[in-house]
Design an enzyme around this catalytic site. Structure first.
Site, short mmCIF file in Angstrom:
data_model
loop_
_atom_site.label_atom_id
_atom_site.label_comp_id
_atom_site.label_asym_id
_atom_site.label_seq_id
_atom_site.Cartn_x
_atom_site.Cartn_y
_atom_site.Cartn_z
N TYR A 160 95.70 18.62 16.66
CA TYR A 160 97.09 18.21 16.79
C TYR A 160 98.00 19.43 16.96
CZ TYR A 160 101.47 15.71 15.78
OH TYR A 160 102.73 15.17 15.85
N SER A 216 107.29 18.85 17.38
CA SER A 216 106.87 18.64 15.99
C SER A 216 106.95 19.99 15.30
CB SER A 216 105.43 18.13 15.91
OG SER A 216 104.95 18.14 14.58
#
Length: 241
Positions: free
Chosen positions: A159, A146
């Site tokens: 996250y 990501s």
């Protein structure tokens, strides 16, 4: 080179929807053998990813929870029993929580879930498949990281923590596998038009990176020789300043 055009045998996690599903469909269409690990294999019933539709010789479905180490072991063993080898692992399974830096007491478990699924899941699956990847000479590991594993924007402490750790893990996979012909690629997209981005309003869905486009990138990666495999592919649909 016949070796480069070889039909691959590929483990794909997180293939029930989104990016993982697009990758599974693209690689099955491209003629590879795919072994999918999902929590509920019924989700593929009567679809293109159903072995009854596309053939048991082309696709294998496995019950797999990224938090369960035994599931990873069983998945790898079933795939080797069925297809006789594994030469590619594609780690797409991941979860998202909005856990901030100053989290509430009851949010502590979300941090553990992020760590267990986003970091330990790919680690354990790759570890269990390593012996088979190293035998091939042109093994491949592809990990959906990501852009949140490249920089931290806003307040997604949990996250981002998990994705930064995953990027570090990818770097070590690359180092450890190099002399055995294993090549690792970390793909780091920004906004992708999936369920995870369903509530995003700052950018139109058709302007986001599309899952099918990432699937095409993955398919192209698998056609390249060891000498031309990029370690990082960063995709951003919007300009970050």
């Amino acid at each position: 080179n016949d070796l480069l055009n070889m039909r691959r045998t590929i483990l794909i996690s997180g293939s029930s929807r989104g990016i993982g599903r697009a990758i599974a469909e693209e690689l099955l269409r491209s003629g590879h053998r795919i072994s999918l690990g999902v929590r509920n294999t019924e989700i593929f019933k009567d679809t293109f990813l159903d072995p009854k539709v596309s053939g048991n010789e082309n696709i294998l479905l496995n019950n797999y929870d990224a938090n369960n180490e035994l599931d990873a072991e069983n998945w790898v063993q079933r795939t080797v029993d069925n297809f006789k080898s594994i030469d590619t692992v594609i780690n797409c399974a991941g979860i998202f929580h909005k856990t901030g830096l100053i989290f509430k007491k009851e949010e502590r478990e979300t941090i553990e879930e992020l760590w267990s699924t986003n970091v330990m899941g790919p680690w354990l699956l790759t570890k269990n498949a390593w012996e088979h990847l190293s035998k091939h000479g042109q093994g491949r590991i592809i990990v959906l990281v990501s852009m949140s594993g490249k920089r931290s924007k806003g307040n997604l402490a949990g996250y981002s923590m998990s994705k930064f750790a995953l990027m570090g893990l990818c770097q070590t996979m690359r180092n450890e596998g190099w002399d055995q012909g294993i090549r690792t690629t970390a793909i780091s997209p920004g906004w992708v038009n999936t369920d995870m981005a369903a509530n995003v309003t700052t950018i139109n869905k058709d302007e986001m990176t599309q899952p099918n486009d990432i699937a095409k990138i993955v398919s192209n990666l698998l056609s390249l020789p060891n000498s031309s495999i990029p370690f990082e592919i960063n995709l951003n649909c919007n300009l970050e300043k």
